[in-house]
Write an enzyme that holds these catalytic residues in place. Sequence first.
Site, PDB file in Angstrom:
ATOM      1  N   ASP A  36      -8.162   1.017   5.903  1.00  0.00           N
ATOM      2  CA  ASP A  36      -6.856   1.636   5.868  1.00  0.00           C
ATOM      3  C   ASP A  36      -6.944   2.610   7.190  1.00  0.00           C
ATOM      4  O   ASP A  36      -7.793   3.633   7.332  1.00  0.00           O
ATOM      5  CB  ASP A  36      -6.593   2.750   4.561  1.00  0.00           C
ATOM      6  CG  ASP A  36      -5.707   3.315   4.665  1.00  0.00           C
ATOM      7  OD1 ASP A  36      -4.566   2.968   5.610  1.00  0.00           O
ATOM      8  OD2 ASP A  36      -5.198   4.210   3.525  1.00  0.00           O
ATOM      9  N   HIS A  84       0.759  -1.286  -0.102  1.00  0.00           N
ATOM     10  CA  HIS A  84       0.238   0.012   0.054  1.00  0.00           C
ATOM     11  C   HIS A  84       0.714   1.212   0.165  1.00  0.00           C
ATOM     12  O   HIS A  84       1.737   1.338   0.761  1.00  0.00           O
ATOM     13  CB  HIS A  84      -0.874  -0.065   1.256  1.00  0.00           C
ATOM     14  CG  HIS A  84      -1.937   0.985   1.224  1.00  0.00           C
ATOM     15  ND1 HIS A  84      -3.037   0.878   0.364  1.00  0.00           N
ATOM     16  CD2 HIS A  84      -2.021   1.984   1.865  1.00  0.00           C
ATOM     17  CE1 HIS A  84      -3.842   1.820   0.651  1.00  0.00           C
ATOM     18  NE2 HIS A  84      -3.076   2.602   1.355  1.00  0.00           N
ATOM     19  N   ASP A 114       0.623   5.320   0.185  1.00  0.00           N
ATOM     20  CA  ASP A 114      -0.117   6.609   0.386  1.00  0.00           C
ATOM     21  C   ASP A 114       0.459   7.937  -0.274  1.00  0.00           C
ATOM     22  O   ASP A 114       1.741   8.298  -0.051  1.00  0.00           O
ATOM     23  CB  ASP A 114      -0.204   6.789   1.696  1.00  0.00           C
ATOM     24  CG  ASP A 114      -1.152   5.705   2.540  1.00  0.00           C
ATOM     25  OD1 ASP A 114      -2.177   5.740   1.886  1.00  0.00           O
ATOM     26  OD2 ASP A 114      -0.706   5.245   3.441  1.00  0.00           O
ATOM     27  N   MET A 166     -11.800   4.363   5.241  1.00  0.00           N
ATOM     28  CA  MET A 166     -10.709   4.897   6.237  1.00  0.00           C
ATOM     29  C   MET A 166     -11.168   4.869   7.484  1.00  0.00           C
ATOM     30  O   MET A 166     -12.287   5.212   8.043  1.00  0.00           O
ATOM     31  CB  MET A 166     -10.544   6.484   6.012  1.00  0.00           C
ATOM     32  CG  MET A 166      -9.994   6.956   4.376  1.00  0.00           C
ATOM     33  SD  MET A 166      -8.259   6.038   4.349  1.00  0.00           S
ATOM     34  CE  MET A 166      -7.512   6.941   5.498  1.00  0.00           C
TER      35      MET A 166
END
Length: 224
Positions: free
Chosen positions: A176, A34, A36, A138
């Site tokens: 996440d 992942h 960001d 989120m």
Amino acid sequence: MQHPIIAPSVLSADFANLQKEIEMVNSSEADWIHVDIMDGVFVPNISIGFPVVKAIKKYATKILDVHLMIVNPERYIEEFKNAGAGILSVHIEASNHLHRTIHAIKEAGMKAGVAVNPHTSVQLLKDVIKDIDVVCLMGVNPGFGGQKFIQNTFTKCTELKELITSQKSSCLIEIDGGVNDKTALQLLKCGADVLVAGNYVFSSSDPKRIISELKSLSVDTQNA
């Protein structure tokens, strides 16, 4: 029994030893990496750009799951494809023409994801849920790693799973933020498919063990 997809977040990695960190993830039971991307506008932090994504891709053997926390994400679809993204997620709050952006991501050859902030209703995805490959819920307010998990995420995950089922979508639910040994199993029970873990993995003395423990979690999907 179904085991989750595990996506360690390199936001919490040691950037001075990034190649070593990526190689650790490569040799682990993780499925995705992942990544960001923050612009200091959509979120109050700045992370990395194309050169670092390309550097990660150079060493990664796992799929790059790129999460754009930026304004005007549609402007950079081709650039992130060229940098090595396999999955590209944009925020519903940052995309004025979400349907168009989803299809542009797919046309570029990537899986299309949509990220949803804690204050945003998952019902806003109803008209596009069949077009999305991944919804990134989120579990914290975006911008920083290591934040406290927002408990309402469990309820939102259950609601999203019901929406996906009712619309006969094959979309995956990704969580996440705040994923750890106290939240992971309950998230799976609520319908999560993908667990992003940053601080929980990279702050550990044995990151590969943490990844393995998350990967070993399972729920009985027939009786969940």
